[in-house]
Design a protein around this motif. Sequence first.
Motif, short mmCIF file in Angstrom:
data_model
loop_
_atom_site.label_atom_id
_atom_site.label_comp_id
_atom_site.label_asym_id
_atom_site.label_seq_id
_atom_site.Cartn_x
_atom_site.Cartn_y
_atom_site.Cartn_z
N SER A 14 46.26 35.94 31.57
CA SER A 14 46.57 37.27 32.12
C SER A 14 48.00 37.30 32.66
O SER A 14 48.74 38.26 32.43
CB SER A 14 45.59 37.61 33.24
OG SER A 14 46.00 38.77 33.93
N ARG A 17 42.40 48.36 43.04
CA ARG A 17 43.22 48.24 41.83
C ARG A 17 42.43 48.63 40.59
O ARG A 17 42.91 49.33 39.72
CB ARG A 17 43.74 46.80 41.67
CG ARG A 17 44.86 46.43 42.62
CD ARG A 17 45.64 45.21 42.15
NE ARG A 17 44.80 44.07 41.84
CZ ARG A 17 44.69 43.53 40.63
NH1 ARG A 17 45.35 44.05 39.60
NH2 ARG A 17 43.91 42.49 40.43
N PHE A 18 41.18 48.18 40.52
CA PHE A 18 40.38 48.47 39.33
C PHE A 18 39.97 49.94 39.29
O PHE A 18 40.07 50.59 38.24
CB PHE A 18 39.14 47.57 39.30
CG PHE A 18 38.32 47.73 38.05
CD1 PHE A 18 38.83 47.35 36.81
CD2 PHE A 18 37.04 48.26 38.09
CE1 PHE A 18 38.08 47.51 35.65
CE2 PHE A 18 36.28 48.42 36.95
CZ PHE A 18 36.81 48.04 35.72
N GLY A 35 41.16 44.29 45.21
CA GLY A 35 40.75 44.27 43.81
C GLY A 35 39.94 45.49 43.46
O GLY A 35 40.06 46.06 42.37
N LEU A 69 33.99 42.25 45.50
CA LEU A 69 34.70 42.62 44.27
C LEU A 69 34.03 43.81 43.60
O LEU A 69 32.84 44.06 43.79
CB LEU A 69 34.71 41.43 43.31
CG LEU A 69 35.47 40.18 43.74
CD1 LEU A 69 35.19 39.03 42.77
CD2 LEU A 69 36.96 40.46 43.81
N PHE A 81 43.21 42.63 33.72
CA PHE A 81 42.22 42.19 34.69
C PHE A 81 41.42 41.00 34.15
O PHE A 81 41.15 40.91 32.96
CB PHE A 81 41.23 43.33 35.00
CG PHE A 81 41.85 44.49 35.72
CD1 PHE A 81 42.05 44.47 37.10
CD2 PHE A 81 42.26 45.62 35.02
CE1 PHE A 81 42.61 45.55 37.76
CE2 PHE A 81 42.83 46.70 35.66
CZ PHE A 81 43.01 46.66 37.04
N ASP A 93 39.09 39.30 39.26
CA ASP A 93 39.37 40.65 39.78
C ASP A 93 38.11 41.49 39.91
O ASP A 93 38.06 42.42 40.72
CB ASP A 93 40.35 41.37 38.83
CG ASP A 93 41.69 40.66 38.75
OD1 ASP A 93 42.26 40.38 39.81
OD2 ASP A 93 42.15 40.41 37.61
N ARG A 137 43.05 33.45 34.08
CA ARG A 137 44.12 33.93 34.96
C ARG A 137 45.50 33.57 34.41
O ARG A 137 46.44 34.37 34.47
CB ARG A 137 43.92 33.33 36.36
CG ARG A 137 44.96 33.70 37.40
CD ARG A 137 45.04 35.18 37.64
NE ARG A 137 43.82 35.71 38.22
CZ ARG A 137 43.48 36.97 38.20
NH1 ARG A 137 44.24 37.86 37.57
NH2 ARG A 137 42.36 37.38 38.77
#
Length: 613
Positions: free
Chosen positions: A99, A6-7, A3, A172, A107, A146, A96
């Motif tokens: 999303s 990805r961010f 995560g 995270l 996210f 996320d 979620r």
Amino acid sequence: MTGWERFTDALGQRLIVCDGAMGTMLHAAGCALDRALPEVNLSDPKLVAAIHESYVSAGADIIQTNTFGANRLWLAGHGYPDQVEEINRAAVGIAREMSGRSGRAVFVAGSVSPAVTARQRRQVGAAERQDVLAEQVGALAAAGVDLIILETFGYLDELAEAVTVASGVCDLPIVAQATFADDGRTLGGETPHEVATVLGELPIVMLGTNCTIGPQRMLAVVESLVRYSTLPVSAQPNAGQPRKVGHRRFEFSIDATYFARYLRRFAEAGAAMVGGCCGTTPTHIEAAAANVSDLPVPGPRASSRPRPPRTAQAAPLGARAGGASTGTGILAARLAARHFVVAAEIPAPDGGAVPAETVTVLRGQGLDLFTVTSPENPRAHRDSLGMAVQLQAQGGVETIVTMTTWDKTIMTLQADLLGAHALGIRSVICETGSPPVLGDYPAVDGIWEVDSLGLVALLAGLNAGRDLDGLPLTTKTSFCIGSRVNPGAPDAGAELERVRAEVAAGAHFLVTRPLYELDSLRRMTFPVPVLACVTPLRSFEEADYLAHEVPDVSVPAATLRAMESAGPAAARAAGLRLAADLLAEARPLVDGVVLTMPEGDAATLGPLLAVVA
């Protein structure tokens, strides 16, 4: 890919658009702001889902879970201390699902507030705060967010503490957002430089700011954070200042076009993530997303940087409230004699010294009436009543004190008024007032046992020799009672109805909110004398801010153009000319004026005093 990866990868590719307010949307759907809004995840998950979906459709790249305040201490105050995990898990599940339905990479951020409100801060120790945050962050991480967004932290030590807790509970990405007041400092008094320095040493991927202030005030904070931080910066302003409507409702008035214009300026200043906080809606986020869509990958960059007739039913001054006193003193005498009243407004200074030199200068120009107000900010400052008493005693002038009913019981108000009368105060302007915005949901804190109407009635009763319970006093007071009127109110009918009720309760005169145009004033007819408040503009930015971020203020487009075309060097002179022109035009329409000095500069009033000489 984790995560975190990805961010941070997304941060390097595009400007990130976060969602807007959840509480505002729940409030609009009928949820009271003094309830536990995170509990709606359980009682009405479809409503929360619909709000998330609307933000996703508006173009948000991040949606924040409905978990602001979803910790043990906040929830305990509403009867849900044992449902922290259940409420947070439900919130993540709803977000979620929305999303996943979006068809693109959206996210889900776990929203985490301070463990306590500003008022509880002194009552809850650091160890308990850390346990509370660890419990919530752990629940959000286990449910599958996320990233974590720590938001609306007014005290740097609490924000740093929360980062340490969150990083110890999960791996995270963490976004740490402080909230700043109008003076560009956190509620704890820290500067953006100090915030950036402290947070820059902690395990976060982004630092930033959200809530409390609107777009224009936040821009300066963003520019400073970008200047002093090597980390990406986020910005989520409120939709301007809240306006109290009714007993427990607040509304925000910034339009989407203005909001989007400033979010683009945030991005141009170097912000890597932009979004909204209190008062913002999917309409605001949609406009912002469209307005920043053409910007390149963010990185630190330099910013471009004759009077209407009175109603026939109007009673003479002071002939209301059962024969109560009309008031004594300079103001009451001039109003009764229909003399044109000229007063200067002096705000109670932070820290406390009475501006004796300013008063001396203005006395030399013939002024002997001064209104005293308290600044609307969370900083320590002199009480307007105490300053009015001191100014009147030392300055040889008469003061008109502005009193607000916010955060005072009616017993306290009565005691203050009786004490003030004994010390020579004879004129009072009654206001309901609003608390300084200290974070999300400003309606939660505050005491309003009475509003401005109740304060007028209290004063009228004291003038008639009765206390708040109707029992006789040993002597009658002789207050000249005033109230505020806003000719630019969006509902002119409701405003006039309120004014008439206050006049019927005993108000002797009215003082307008600051005026920048007169059309709205011409459309109203008042049953008592009216004093117009005139405040010279100092810059285009100030005019732009008032026009778009301050509720119920009407600044004409022509005034905005004049201030903008004047440029920074000549803006103050232009503002003074505009004020003088407006004052000359207003004089036949009103019974007097209250002149405000920008930054307490008495010299600025010279051209205005010449108009009313």
